[in-house]
Design a protein around this motif. Sequence first.
Motif, mmCIF file in Angstrom:
data_model
loop_
_atom_site.group_PDB
_atom_site.id
_atom_site.type_symbol
_atom_site.label_atom_id
_atom_site.label_comp_id
_atom_site.label_asym_id
_atom_site.label_seq_id
_atom_site.Cartn_x
_atom_site.Cartn_y
_atom_site.Cartn_z
ATOM 1 N N CYS A 20 0.855 -1.169 0.000
ATOM 2 C CA CYS A 20 0.000 0.000 0.000
ATOM 3 C C CYS A 20 0.899 1.228 0.000
ATOM 4 N N CYS A 23 0.231 4.245 2.531
ATOM 5 C CA CYS A 23 0.545 3.945 3.928
ATOM 6 C C CYS A 23 1.977 3.449 4.085
ATOM 7 N N HIS A 36 -6.584 -4.826 4.584
ATOM 8 C CA HIS A 36 -6.089 -3.533 5.048
ATOM 9 C C HIS A 36 -6.871 -2.394 4.400
ATOM 10 N N HIS A 43 -7.977 4.312 5.246
ATOM 11 C CA HIS A 43 -8.620 4.090 3.945
ATOM 12 C C HIS A 43 -10.130 4.232 4.010
#
Length: 450
Positions: A20, A23, A36, A43
């Motif tokens: 991601c 992040c 996630h 998110h």
Amino acid sequence: MAPEATSTRPSSSIKMSAYCAPCNRSFKEQSDLDKHLRNSSSHRSPTTRRRPLTVSSSSNNPEATVPAIQTTTQDVKSPWSRIAVSGYTTALGELSAHCHSQKELEEHGYIVRPYDPADYVNAKICKRCHCKQTRVVSRECTFHPSKWNKWNKKKPYKCCNTTTVSRGCRTLPTHDFDLSQRALTYQDFRQTPSASTQPKFRAVAIDCEMAGIDGGASEVILLCAADFFTGAVLVNRLVCPRERITDMRTSIHGIAKSSLDKATAQGQALSGWEGARSELWKYIDDRTIIVGHALEHDLGALRMIHPRAVDSSILSEITVGGRRVRFGLEKLSSELPKIQIRKGKDGIHDCLEDVLAAREVVLFCTGARTKVEFRAWAEAKKREQIRLNTERKKAKQKKANNRHRRMANGGCSSYAIDSDDGDEEYLRWSDIAEDLGWPHPNTGYDPWSD
Ligand SMILES: [Zn+2]
Ligand SMILES: [Zn+2]
Ligand SMILES: [Zn+2]
């Protein structure tokens, strides 16, 4: 011993199998990343943010793991830029303004038009004796039925057990003509499907990793793609080539043959370049701007003809001026957005990291805020080139003078003097590639090719 610093750990030291970008977190499996994206507080955002910037307002958006960009509570700082939703239109405008012309793309090795058999009339090559169709008058086809061992020239042909350089041990009255491998590959190129009612991403950054197959050609084994605006990962899939891999090139991309075999066995790998191209086409149409570094290799591997591209290699080259110098992604990334990639990995490429780095470099080169800085960098590079050029010329002159002196003092009169003077005004990239920090010192691999 000092404890290892953890707070400033660069994302580039993380092997990103499922990653991601916003992040700066990597996950073991794609399913963990999906979880996630669903559950992380960073998110959870209005649905409009999760959508790609689409060409129509239809709600029928492509299925993708699209994380929204917004401030996150992660303590590890992500090096990748966040563009506020309100800035998408500006960023798209700036990007569009930098799309390369067809001529520019063609000059940089992009395939820009579909295969035309008219271009290949009488251009076939005999599969057995390798003679060109055009050269053949009445010559018979003389050949060795067994393959020549290009790695060991001294090894005899299996068919006749000779090592002589004779044209062959067998003769047939007619040839067996076929197109060259290059032309055969060209036939596979297709244009990206045109825009339809189905909304697609407006700009997507991509990168491929390759392995070598029989005959020295490259085939794609990993495809990564991310939304240009959010940095969200759209595709991060291994690709199983149909041809047998003869050179895995693990030292370049870090992908082991066993990983590819495992993904293939589990049905997770895309099926050859065709499968990879289809996967990418799920997210783009012919209006999408493709972003990347030296994309001619990636689009070539995917057999794609795509009209709109912004390539960090071309951008940097034309802004510095002079067609001879191309900069590697690692160098551009460290000098422009000041992001160090391939750090602590012996120069091994991380495909997804390369995608995001190319995105950063292109943001830097096209953005209004960094325009002045980019120009200044290009000017400095230009001066550096001129300086290197002058130094090289001087060194060459000195060498020549020394030779003349030696000859005048009774040296060997047949001593050859360099005579490649036609190129004096400009530097070949290879001449100063070393000065610019590439090719890779260990592998000799061209870093701008991936
Ligand atoms: Zn995330
Ligand atoms: Zn022949
Ligand atoms: Zn033979």
